[in-house]
Write an enzyme that holds these catalytic residues in place. Structure first.
Site: not given
Length: 358
Positions: A144, A193, A225, A249, A253
């Site tokens: 971001y 990751k 994952d 993020d 959610d």
């Protein structure tokens, strides 16, 4: 106690749920003989209308002079996203606010209320004795805040977004997660990751180093994952999840599915000095604005987090949380947490009942 709180209602349902939350605050203030100076500021689309800026200088000053920030929501209808009032609204307001005050760590609880088990999409066998997770998300690094570029090369349109982290950014949020775990069940799951990304390899290395300072806290590493899958297979294994900005993020959610509504999820963002911003996890929901049907619980629980973490008013925070629980136990529901369509009490009525339990 005398404290100053910056109040930023924002857009959409923000002003409605904020006004109800301030009723709760006033009740606590009177009950415990506190003195809270509330200073309201404009942010988001409402600020643009008044100051031609989503995050005007006057709002920055209000926040800087406060002991904590209670935030509502920002943003407008998607179909008006390119209008000047709404264009880059979130980026220019909430992201700018985080950057201005160096809010590096976001804490978002995801809890299944026993009274609302029926709206959790998971089976009872998976929910078990309950789901109670806190996601600690880094806020100032990652993709971001890296370089963003769209360009043409060899007559092909291309784009790139740069993901960057340094060891200090990772260390700050890691310490936050381990300290949080010590107040809970002494377990941190760091999500990355690292099998692919260099930033994740650095992340895993720094988190492991910080973990040595907390020998009483169990640390495990998990690929993002796999974590996403485990969320819906065995969510009860998690206590505190520590992760980067992008993964946090997405995962936070996804975790919103556990309680059954974003209207139940508070959050807090801290800087290294402990200064914090508190806000509900849901958006501005402009389609619900002005109808008196939005769920105020996430905003009210954000106030509870403020009392607990910024002011160390643990009894006051506990009273608010128990009042919410008693209200739910009594069967009261806003529309978003009703099983049957076209049912549910209003925003004001829900707050009235919560107030009656304080």
């Amino acid at each position: 106690m005398k404290k100053t709180i910056a109040i930023l209602p924002g857009d959409g349902i923000g002003p409605e749920i904020m006004s109800q939350t301030l009723r709760i605050l006033k009740k606590i203030e009177n009950k415990f003989d506190h003195q809270f100076q509330l200073v309201e500021g404009y942010i988001g689309g409402s600020a643009f209308e008044k100051y031609n800026s989503h995050f005007p200088e006057i709002t920055k000053v209000i926040c800087a002079k406060s002991d904590a920030i209670l935030f509502g929501s920002v943003g407008g209808p998607l179909e008006k996203a390119e209008f000047p009032k709404w264009k880059d609204c979130e980026k220019n307001s909430i992201l700018a606010l985080r950057k201005t005050f160096h809010f590096s760590s976001n804490i978002r609880p995801a809890k299944v209320f026993a009274e609302l088990k029926e709206i959790c999409p998971l089976k009872d066998s998976i929910i078990g004795n309950g789901i109670d997770i806190v996601i600690v998300r880094e806020l100032l690094g990652d993709i971001y805040f890296g370089e963003h570029l769209t360009y043409i090369e060899n007559q092909l349109r291309k784009a790139k977004d740069i993901c960057e982290y340094d060891e200090k950014q990772i260390s700050i949020v890691a310490h936050q997660a381990f300290r949080m775990a010590r107040k809970r069940n002494n377990k941190v799951t760091s999500v990355d990751k690292a099998n692919v990304l260099d930033t994740s390899k650095l992340w895993r290395s720094i988190v492991s180093e910080v973990g040595r300072d907390y020998p009483d806290v169990t640390l495990e590493h998990m690929l993002v994952d796999n974590c996403a899958m485990q969320f819906f297979i065995q969510p009860t294994q998690f206590d505190v999840i520590l992760t980067s900005n992008l993964f946090g993020d997405i995962l936070s959610d996804a975790a919103a599915a556990f309680p059954g509504s974003l209207g139940l999820m508070p959050s807090a963002s801290f800087n290294e000095q402990g200064f914090a911003l508190y806000e509900p996890s849901g958006g501005s929901a402009p389609h619900l604005a002005g109808k008196n049907i939005a769920n105020p619980i996430a905003q009210i629980l954000s106030l509870s987090l403020l009392f607990k973490h910024s002011f160390e008013l643990f009894e006051e925070a506990d009273i608010i949380e128990k009042a919410v629980q008693k209200t739910l136990q009594a069967g009261y529901r806003t529309k978003d947490i009703c099983i049957k369509e076209n049912e549910g009490i209003s925003t004001t009525q829900m707050t009235d009942i919560i107030l009656s339990h304080i």
